[in-house]
Enzyme design. Structure first.
Site, PDB file in Angstrom:
ATOM      1  N   ASP A 101     -11.370   8.224   9.727  1.00  0.00           N
ATOM      2  CA  ASP A 101     -12.105   8.436  10.974  1.00  0.00           C
ATOM      3  C   ASP A 101     -13.600   8.576  10.704  1.00  0.00           C
ATOM      4  OD1 ASP A 101     -12.380   8.753  13.722  1.00  0.00           O
ATOM      5  OD2 ASP A 101     -10.773  10.228  13.856  1.00  0.00           O
ATOM      6  N   ASP A 154      -9.310   5.450  21.236  1.00  0.00           N
ATOM      7  CA  ASP A 154      -8.636   6.747  21.243  1.00  0.00           C
ATOM      8  C   ASP A 154      -7.683   6.899  22.426  1.00  0.00           C
ATOM      9  OD1 ASP A 154      -9.373   7.983  18.924  1.00  0.00           O
ATOM     10  OD2 ASP A 154     -11.080   9.054  19.767  1.00  0.00           O
TER      11      ASP A 154
END
Length: 641
Positions: free
Chosen positions: A369, A427
């Protein structure tokens, strides 16, 4: 021939001396190499143009300082001419959880330029700039495109001159003083990837996808993933995760990914980043009990990391505040700062901690990430250091796969995909958003690289509820996975998920190797997309209605991409339907429609033998559409007879 444009040097006195002149060139039909020098002999540029067999043109340059004093490089873009008929421009913009929003314009004369200044591509990344004949679509129009395979700041642009000249180009966006070349030193540009199609955007995909599959292939078949983030968030209870792993294996999951929360001090998102050691308070025996459970169930272990970031509340930040990019006063973003990976000490620290994790545990997959913009000078060096770290870890652990996640889809480009086998497209797991995001991401990125998961009925980010059938159909076509707590699902729903996983496994050989196709419908509803085998022997299609249609009766469904001279048997693929489901679960899985009865062809296609039709009818005439309710999808298969 592509030539560098906007070769800008500072101080300004040097710029007038740097007009490039062709000094040498050699080519063989597949590759052209050329050398440019300025008249004063202060700088040279070496260019390489490769015509790949798939029809992708790869352009890169290297500039070398021939002077005896430092050279400040401001920019080095590449550009190609395009015909004047390429009047319309399409590129992407977006937001967090709403990436790759297409925007179109006919800008007229002048420059249409899109730049990113995040230190990463960002959620508003232009992604792919396309210029084409007016009103081009997925299957119509002539188009020219450019993509910069780079994960830092960039620009893509097109210019129309009053003299009738059009150009399309791009390059890395450099901050003042970011690249200073010592005497004899060189700078290499990222690759600019160019492609042309006479058949719209699908024609571009038919060039980019096989190119990507050749230069950076991923192991097939792609494993079905369960990621625990939306199942447990930061609540890393060992017994709960063990139960989740057991249920995941029962439904056919092949890769179990432990997300954020496993490392030192990480009880929420305000602390711990930078301290990549297992938290003994949460995992007193380390991750070994979970590893045993995952491996004994026949699954691979994946782990979430964010190596480029650091929380001010961490042992690393307290010990080495000088390793934080930007210096004192730089604001935090999401409670974190950027770790300066161009600093040798910082780089060695994070590399060694991650290597220790890889050495202790059989981690086969890193969900990598990157949740913040840089907010500081240094995107060029940071991007190169990140690439190097990914490369080192993969070399240390052969077979290690990396997923590029950047607060969702903020780092999706073919530069990072040289190192990452998967991108987290967004997301959001809301299938309504995902349908749009995956549609446009997939113009450039092959489906086997695009992670898509089945989430909870009510989406974590949007709060919107969606039927199970719509969620299953949306996640079916990419690198498929699950992101929910299956231990809280009933037996019927787990049976549905298991059947969906089995169907995906049966079809993923086609889904992850075939030609991606899209239908052009007059008002965009219903949308049709699919994948057709390279030999035309089979196809899988989704007929999707996202919202209201402009007309009471939707247009025909055309199964584009099939061979018009063959006959096909069309069947309905009822994802997740198994015998014995209760009525409520069955209604939640089957697509909802507003109709007294389905069209005759569809009624026949729903039976085991299906309906047989010529490919020319399917591709050119189409089939009478079922009036689906909004946020519903019907999946069809077509097999050559």
């Amino acid at each position: 021939m592509p030539l560098p444009t906007d070769l800008a040097l500072v101080p300004a006195a040097a710029a007038g001396e740097a007009a490039p002149l062709l000094a040498d060139a050699a080519g063989d039909g597949e590759q052209l190499d050329y050398l440019l020098r300025d008249g004063a002999g202060t700088v040279e540029v070496r260019g390489v143009v490769v015509m790949a067999p798939e029809g992708v043109v790869v352009v890169r340059h290297a500039v070398r300082n021939l002077r005896e004093v430092p050279l400040h490089l401001a920019s080095l873009d590449a550009a190609v001419p395009v015909p004047a008929r390429a009047e319309e421009v399409l590129d992407m913009t977006g937001l967090w959880a709403s990436e790759r929003r297409p925007q179109r314009a006919r800008p007229g004369q002048g420059v249409w330029s899109r730049e990113t200044r995040h230190g990463r591509p960002g959620h508003d990344d232009p992604f792919l700039m396309v210029v084409g004949t007016p009103d081009f679509g997925f299957r119509r129009g002539e188009v020219w495109s450019a993509h910069l395979a780079w994960s830092g700041d960039k620009r893509l642009w097109t210019e129309s001159s009053a003299l009738g000249v059009r150009t399309l180009g791009g390059g890395e966006l450099l901050a003042p003083g970011e690249v200073v070349l010592a005497p004899g030193a060189s700078y290499e540009t990222p690759e600019l990837l160019l492609a042309w199609s006479a058949n719209g955007l699908d024609g571009l995909s038919a060039r980019f996808h096989p190119w990507q599959r050749r230069v950076a292939p991923v192991p097939l078949p792609r494993p079905v993933v369960l990621n625990v983030w939306e199942a447990v968030y930061f609540d890393h209870d060992a017994d709960r995760l063990d139960r989740l792993a057991q249920v995941a294996a029962e439904v056919g999951v092949e890769r179990f990914v432990l997300d954020d929360g496993w490392f030192l001090g990480r009880r929420d998102d305000t602390a711990g980043l930078g301290d990549w050691v297992v938290d003994p308070d949460v995992w007193p025996q380390g991750l070994h009990p979970l590893v045993r459970s995952v491996v004994d169930c026949g699954m691979e272990l994946g782990l979430w990391v964010e190596p480029e970031m650091v929380n001010p509340d961490s042992d690393l930040a307290r010990a080495h505040p000088d390793w934080l990019l930007g210096g004192p006063g730089t604001p935090t973003w999401r409670n974190q700062r950027v770790l300066d990976l161009a600093n040798p000490g910082a780089y060695a620290h994070v590399r060694d901690q991650l290597v220790a994790i890889l050495d202790e545990y059989p981690v086969r997959y890193l969900k990598w990430d990157q949740n913040a913009d840089l907010l500081a000078h240094g995107a060029h060096a940071q991007t190169l250091a990140t690439y190097r770290l990914m490369d080192e870890l993969r070399a240390h652990r052969p077979g290690l796969e990396i997923e590029s996640c950047s607060s969702g889809g903020g780092r999706v480009d073919l530069g990072v995909l040289r190192r990452a086998g998967r991108v987290w497209v967004s997301d959001t797991n809301d299938p309504l958003d995902r349908q749009r995001i995956q549609r446009w991401t997939g113009v450039l990125v092959p489906p086997e690289h695009m992670g898509g998961h089945v989430g909870d009925r009510r989406a974590h980010i949007t709060g919107r509820a969606a039927s199970l059938g719509f969620r299953l159909a949306t996640a079916f076509f990419g690198s498929a996975g699950i992101e929910r707590d299956l231990t809280r699902a009933g037996a019927d729903e787990r049976a549905v998920v298991a059947a969906w996983v089995a169907e995906h496994k049966a079809r993923r050989g086609l889904l992850h190797s075939g030609v991606v196709v899209h239908g052009d419908t007059p008002d965009g509803e219903p949308q049709v997309h699919g994948v057709v085998a390279l030999d035309g022997a089979a196809g899988v299609f989704a007929v999707v209605r996202l919202g209201d249609s402009a007309s009471a009766l939707p247009g025909p469904v055309r199964l584009v991409g099939l061979d018009p001279d063959r006959r096909y048997r069309v069947r309905v693929l009822t994802l997740g339907v198994v015998d014995g489901l209760d009525d409520a679960t069955l209604a939640d899985v089957l697509p909802g429609a507003v109709a007294d009865a389905p069209p005759p062809w569809l009624a026949a296609a729903a039976l085991a033998e299906g309906v047989e039709l010529p490919g020319r009818v399917l591709t050119e005439v189409g089939l009478a559409s079922l009036l689906l309710q909004p946020e519903q999808a019907l999946v069809l298969t077509a097999d050559a007879v």
